[in-house]
Design an enzyme around this catalytic site. Structure first.
Site, PDB file in Angstrom:
ATOM      1  N   ARG A   1      -7.549   1.441  12.887  1.00 37.21           N
ATOM      2  CA  ARG A   1      -6.174   1.811  12.525  1.00 37.21           C
ATOM      3  C   ARG A   1      -6.196   2.837  11.397  1.00 37.21           C
ATOM      4  O   ARG A   1      -7.193   2.977  10.681  1.00 37.21           O
ATOM      5  CB  ARG A   1      -5.390   0.572  12.066  1.00 37.21           C
ATOM      6  CG  ARG A   1      -5.997  -0.103  10.843  1.00 37.21           C
ATOM      7  CD  ARG A   1      -5.067  -1.143  10.241  1.00 37.21           C
ATOM      8  NE  ARG A   1      -5.666  -1.875   9.130  1.00 37.21           N
ATOM      9  CZ  ARG A   1      -5.799  -1.409   7.889  1.00 37.21           C
ATOM     10  NH1 ARG A   1      -5.385  -0.191   7.586  1.00 37.21           N
ATOM     11  NH2 ARG A   1      -6.346  -2.154   6.947  1.00 37.21           N
TER      12      ARG A   1
ATOM     13  N   ASN B   1      -9.943   6.053   2.363  1.00 35.27           N
ATOM     14  CA  ASN B   1      -8.957   5.576   1.401  1.00 35.27           C
ATOM     15  C   ASN B   1      -8.477   6.721   0.516  1.00 35.27           C
ATOM     16  O   ASN B   1      -8.575   7.882   0.895  1.00 35.27           O
ATOM     17  CB  ASN B   1      -9.523   4.403   0.594  1.00 35.27           C
ATOM     18  CG  ASN B   1      -8.584   3.207   0.609  1.00 35.27           C
ATOM     19  OD1 ASN B   1      -7.373   3.361   0.533  1.00 35.27           O
ATOM     20  ND2 ASN B   1      -9.143   2.019   0.719  1.00 35.27           N
TER      21      ASN B   1
ATOM     22  N   GLU C   1       0.853  -1.199   0.000  1.00 31.08           N
ATOM     23  CA  GLU C   1       0.000   0.000   0.000  1.00 31.08           C
ATOM     24  C   GLU C   1       0.886   1.244   0.000  1.00 31.08           C
ATOM     25  O   GLU C   1       2.108   1.164   0.044  1.00 31.08           O
ATOM     26  CB  GLU C   1      -0.901   0.023   1.251  1.00 31.08           C
ATOM     27  CG  GLU C   1      -2.231  -0.707   1.095  1.00 31.08           C
ATOM     28  CD  GLU C   1      -3.283   0.136   0.375  1.00 31.08           C
ATOM     29  OE1 GLU C   1      -2.914   1.200  -0.170  1.00 31.08           O
ATOM     30  OE2 GLU C   1      -4.447  -0.258   0.358  1.00 31.08           O
TER      31      GLU C   1
ATOM     32  N   ASP D   1     -11.855  -4.833  10.193  1.00 31.46           N
ATOM     33  CA  ASP D   1     -12.655  -5.649   9.283  1.00 31.46           C
ATOM     34  C   ASP D   1     -13.509  -4.804   8.341  1.00 31.46           C
ATOM     35  O   ASP D   1     -14.247  -5.342   7.512  1.00 31.46           O
ATOM     36  CB  ASP D   1     -13.543  -6.619  10.059  1.00 31.46           C
ATOM     37  CG  ASP D   1     -14.499  -5.930  11.031  1.00 31.46           C
ATOM     38  OD1 ASP D   1     -14.545  -4.679  11.032  1.00 31.46           O
ATOM     39  OD2 ASP D   1     -15.190  -6.639  11.795  1.00 31.46           O
TER      40      ASP D   1
ATOM     41  N   ASN E   1      -5.349   4.103   7.701  1.00 38.25           N
ATOM     42  CA  ASN E   1      -5.385   3.318   6.472  1.00 38.25           C
ATOM     43  C   ASN E   1      -4.757   4.009   5.270  1.00 38.25           C
ATOM     44  O   ASN E   1      -4.042   3.379   4.514  1.00 38.25           O
ATOM     45  CB  ASN E   1      -6.823   2.943   6.124  1.00 38.25           C
ATOM     46  CG  ASN E   1      -6.905   1.961   4.980  1.00 38.25           C
ATOM     47  OD1 ASN E   1      -6.355   0.859   5.077  1.00 38.25           O
ATOM     48  ND2 ASN E   1      -7.553   2.334   3.893  1.00 38.25           N
TER      49      ASN E   1
ATOM     50  N   ASP F   1      -9.861   1.820  -4.203  1.00 38.25           N
ATOM     51  CA  ASP F   1      -8.904   1.786  -3.093  1.00 38.25           C
ATOM     52  C   ASP F   1      -8.085   3.074  -3.122  1.00 38.25           C
ATOM     53  O   ASP F   1      -8.639   4.155  -3.084  1.00 38.25           O
ATOM     54  CB  ASP F   1      -8.049   0.515  -3.213  1.00 38.25           C
ATOM     55  CG  ASP F   1      -7.385   0.119  -1.906  1.00 38.25           C
ATOM     56  OD1 ASP F   1      -6.932   1.001  -1.171  1.00 38.25           O
ATOM     57  OD2 ASP F   1      -7.294  -1.090  -1.624  1.00 38.25           O
TER      58      ASP F   1
END
Length: 289
Positions: free
Chosen positions: A99, A147, A15, A119, A101, A196
């Site tokens: 968390r 994102n 990522e 999740d 991202n 994403d």
């Protein structure tokens, strides 16, 4: 345009790609491992650094350090000492289920980063801004998976993706104070397509990595679809512009959540790819603080 695998690095969940035009270095994170790779463009030699926490996003600082969004919020990593220093009273420090991202640095050198539940089940994600003096502010809430984000070339519009809502939002951006307002849906996808990370080019166009999509989707500045660029990997996670002329799209991918059969079908999962384009990217700002 064709995607080609590059670099001999193998993140499990690649990522957060970053390009440094000064040193000709490429960076990307291995998110759940809490590591990032620093790769020399010419030689391909790579060094891996582990920051000690799940690492969602990183960016370069003016002072040579690395600013990061980790499990516990904002921090700074020093490659010379291999130490992570969290920002005092960091925003996520006592929240075990969430968390950082993804994120980006704004044109004035502020660091934006957002959160998600591990999740991705509930809309408890938030968008934060880390200021030059290391204070932080909450800018947005009720996000499922915060994102890909970035700014228009003129700095007047901020964009952010919420993956599980299948949308890219646009906001009016006050560059003087770093404030967002007037959220709109800029690009929407069907319920079975998951945007994403992304990169925004110098013309304001979007290059969006599609999770479970085997592709990068390219849109113009207005949000009109232009083309899909196929990749031989199911989980395409993010991209940035790099290379000598800033026209090479550098793409990260993931092998996360692939079954044994799917791993056999995706032998290049986790690898980085390059795509030669005819459009120049934007130089990413550095954190000033």
């Amino acid at each position: 345009m064709q995607a080609k695998p590059i670099f001999d690095i193998h993140p499990v969940h690649g990522e957060g790609p970053v390009w440094c035009p000064i040193t000709q270095k490429f960076y990307c994170v291995d998110l759940l491992k809490g590591s990032y790779f620093k790769v020399d463009w010419k030689s391909g030699n790579a060094v891996e650094f582990n920051v000690g926490q799940e690492l969602g996003v990183m960016a370069l600082c003016d002072n040579g350090k690395i600013v990061v969004g980790v499990r516990d919020g904002f921090g700074f990593y020093d490659e010379a000492t291999n130490q992570l220093e969290l920002v005092p009273d960091s925003p996520e420090i006592e929240i075990a289920e969430r968390r950082m991202n993804d994120g980006a640095v704004d044109p004035k050198g502020r660091f934006f980063a957002g959160t998600m539940e591990y999740d991705g089940a509930n809309a408890t994600g938030k968008l934060y801004r880390l200021n030059h003096d290391h204070t932080w502010d909450t800018l947005e809430e009720n996000i499922i998976i915060t994102n890909g984000m970035g700014w228009s070339p003129d700095g007047r519009t901020f964009y952010m993706i919420d993956t599980n809502r299948n949308v890219m939002y646009s906001y009016d951006y006050d560059i003087d104070i770093g404030a967002i307002a007037n959220r709109k849906n800029h690009i929407t996808w069907p319920d079975n397509e998951y945007p994403d990370g992304m990169a925004i080019d110098s013309e304001g166009g979007f290059w969006v990595a599609m999770w479970e999509g085997y592709k990068i989707s390219h849109f113009d500045a207005s949000g009109k679809w232009i083309e899909n660029i196929p990749l031989p990997v199911k989980h395409v996670t993010s991209c940035c512009f790099g290379g000598i002329d800033l026209k090479t799209l550098l793409v990260t991918t993931s092998m996360l959540n692939l079954s044994k059969t799917e791993r056999g079908e995706n032998p290049l999962a986790g690898r980085c790819f390059s795509i030669e384009t005819n459009i120049k990217g934007q130089v990413e700002p550095r954190f000033k603080g």
